[in-house]
Design an enzyme around this catalytic site. Structure first.
Site, mmCIF file in Angstrom:
data_model
loop_
_atom_site.group_PDB
_atom_site.id
_atom_site.type_symbol
_atom_site.label_atom_id
_atom_site.label_comp_id
_atom_site.label_asym_id
_atom_site.label_seq_id
_atom_site.Cartn_x
_atom_site.Cartn_y
_atom_site.Cartn_z
ATOM 1 N N TYR A 12 66.987 7.867 40.988
ATOM 2 C CA TYR A 12 67.049 6.605 40.267
ATOM 3 C C TYR A 12 67.311 6.879 38.791
ATOM 4 C CZ TYR A 12 65.439 2.191 38.174
ATOM 5 O OH TYR A 12 65.354 1.016 37.447
ATOM 6 N N LYS A 14 60.298 7.261 28.820
ATOM 7 C CA LYS A 14 58.886 7.427 29.184
ATOM 8 C C LYS A 14 58.084 8.199 28.128
ATOM 9 C CE LYS A 14 59.776 6.068 33.829
ATOM 10 N NZ LYS A 14 60.838 6.330 34.766
ATOM 11 N N ASP A 41 68.889 13.911 34.090
ATOM 12 C CA ASP A 41 68.098 12.727 33.781
ATOM 13 C C ASP A 41 66.628 13.148 33.772
ATOM 14 O OD1 ASP A 41 66.752 10.401 33.521
ATOM 15 O OD2 ASP A 41 67.727 9.356 35.196
HETATM 16 C C1 LIG Z 1 62.165 5.450 34.783
HETATM 17 C C2 LIG Z 1 63.433 6.150 34.946
HETATM 18 C C3 LIG Z 1 64.625 5.655 34.400
HETATM 19 C C4 LIG Z 1 64.711 4.307 33.754
HETATM 20 O O1 LIG Z 1 63.975 4.215 32.598
HETATM 21 P P1 LIG Z 1 63.586 2.726 32.068
HETATM 22 O O2 LIG Z 1 62.881 3.016 30.783
HETATM 23 O O3 LIG Z 1 62.711 2.150 33.133
HETATM 24 O O4 LIG Z 1 64.834 1.981 31.884
HETATM 25 C C5 LIG Z 1 65.749 6.439 34.476
HETATM 26 N N1 LIG Z 1 65.728 7.639 35.075
HETATM 27 C C6 LIG Z 1 64.601 8.147 35.611
HETATM 28 C C7 LIG Z 1 64.632 9.488 36.231
HETATM 29 C C8 LIG Z 1 63.429 7.415 35.591
HETATM 30 O O5 LIG Z 1 62.339 7.901 36.173
#
Ligand SMILES: *Cc1c(COP(=O)(O)O)cnc(C)c1O
Length: 443
Positions: free
Chosen positions: A158, A281, A253
């Site tokens: 994701y 995060k 990511d």
């Molecule tokens: C949480 C998450 C996102 C999205 O971040 P948001 O701040 O919720 O937009 C993207 N990539 C990964 C791996 C994530 O865990």
């Protein structure tokens, strides 16, 4: 009514949820599904979400006054626990000087310096407001820099709700059974190739066929969004090698794993350097902040140094940079990672034996302070295996733990997180609670 012992006190389990129920009924009249992000809605486990009043260290308190040991940590950011006084003080100091200027501040460079010093492959960084914004911008940069269209992603990974990446997107999407969202046009997702995570053969074939058209490969270097799925080392090496050979931009990511699995993120742990890294995060210390960064020659193609457009009214916001920089400094100076690893081992062993004692097929997969207890009978390398888990059992496990004051992620396909405030005592209480719950389910 059952009884649970917390810190020597006998406490009746789970008082009421009346206020949460009322709050949810109200929110449902106002917000789609009563929430502002679907992962909060308990859709995968049934029942109604609990509304929170406050957090303190390892604990969450709901509006009915129930206390929980928190294992979501706001889905990742709260690695220092809730309301760390040093972070709160930094936010306060920033707030009284004004909350947004639309002009540069030195605090942005302070955070950038910390990020660049921490993450091996980042030479330049751009601050944004969320993980989604970071991945969306990194994809645009990869396409802008290569002049190519195709993006490779992996199923169950994701990357936020970026249109072109909302294909086989893990937890939220998988849980809801909508791997492709309405509103994402065929045109948008046509250039996205979806492969199975950890599948070297599929990756080689994709590059054989499309190599010269692939702008970027984006992956969660350690997947958290189909539950915790570590990479095979040779898989990461192959991704790196193919991207180098074909001039494809490799994007890690690290929104979930950055500053979580190691201060330098997954790339520090595995010794593999991507071209671009996306962060979110933890980097915002609990405030809305994301970042993308990487090789200077790539990043300098972003406006106004280069031509790839990307902007944000609130980007580099003073409150968010204060919370982020303070959090990173604490992580750098106190380096809680060995402690988190120890605690992680303890929790993983405890959860595994709680399941084994009750004859439940399971796997515990973990890197440091992120992990998943999968209710399935095979190692999980990708979505293929994750998808075989016993979701109904997970729902019972989740609610049983809520009853006992333990707040786990509300989906089999989300990793749990704990903080540097989670003591040995709390980890052991959690294991006891899990043991009781699984015994009850199996009896
Ligand atoms: C949480 C998450 C996102 C999205 O971040 P948001 O701040 O919720 O937009 C993207 N990539 C990964 C791996 C994530 O865990």
């Amino acid at each position: 009514m059952s009884i649970i012992t917390i810190k020597g006190l006998t406490k009746t389990m789970m008082q009421s949820r009346t206020r949460s129920e009322q709050a949810f009924a109200r929110a449902c009249q106002l917000l789609p599904g009563g929430v502002n992000s679907p992962a909060r809605a308990f859709g995968a486990v049934g029942g109604k979400p609990l509304f929170m009043d406050r957090g303190e260290g390892p604990y969450l308190f709901d509006i009915d006054g129930n206390r929980y040991i928190d294992y979501i940590g706001s889905w990742g950011p709260m690695i220092l626990g809730h309301a760390d006084p040093r972070v709160i003080e930094a936010i306060h100091q920033a707030a009284v000087r004004g909350t947004s200027f639309g002009a540069p501040t030195e605090a942005e460079s302070e955070l950038a310096e910390l990020i660049i010093a921490a993450v091996p492959s980042i030479q330049r960084v751009r601050l944004v407001n969320s993980g989604t914004e970071a991945t969306m911008s990194a994809i645009r940069l990869a396409r802008g820099a290569t002049g190519r269209a195709k993006i490779v992603k992996f199923s169950g990974n994701y990357h936020g709700h970026v249109d072109s990446l909302l294909v086989s997107a893990g937890s939220a999407a998988a849980t809801l059974g909508v791997p492709d969202s309405p509103g994402v046009t065929e045109g948008t997702s046509r250039d996205t190739l979806v492969l199975e995570f950890n599948d070297a053969q599929a990756l080689r074939e994709a590059f054989d066929q499309f190599g010269n058209q692939i702008a970027g490969v984006i992956l969660e270097p350690i997947v958290g969004n189909m539950g915790c799925v570590p990479p095979k080392n040779e898989f990461l090496q192959l991704v790196r090698a193919l991207c180098t050979r074909y001039g494809t931009v490799l994007i890690f990511d690290d929104v979930m794993t950055g500053f979580r699995v190691d201060y330098g993120g997954a790339q520090a742990l595995y010794g593999i350097q991507p071209d671009l890294t996306t962060l979110g995060k933890i980097v915002g210390g609990g405030l809305p902040l994301g970042a993308y960064g990487g090789r200077a020659d790539l990043m300098d193609q972003v406006l106004p140094a280069g031509k790839v457009f990307q902007a944000g009214t609130l980007s580099g916001n003073p409150l968010a940079t204060a919370a982020g920089a303070t959090t990173l400094r604490i992580l750098r100076d106190e380096a809680p990672y060995a402690f988190l690893e120890q605690q992680g081992q303890r929790l993983a062993n405890g959860l595994a034996s709680a399941a084994a004692e009750n004859g439940i097929a399971h796997r515990v997969q973990r890197i440091g302070s992120m992990m998943t207890l999968f209710f399935c009978n095979q190692d999980v390398f990708g979505w293929r295996e994750a998808n075989t888990c016993d979701r109904a059992l997970f729902a019972k496990y989740f609610w049983g733990l809520i009853e006992r004051g333990v707040y786990m992620p509300c989906s089999q396909f989300e990793a749990l997180f704990f903080s540097s405030c989670h003591s040995v005592e709390l980890i052991d209480q959690t294991i006891d609670a899990a043991r009781q719950v699984l015994r009850e389910i199996c009896s």
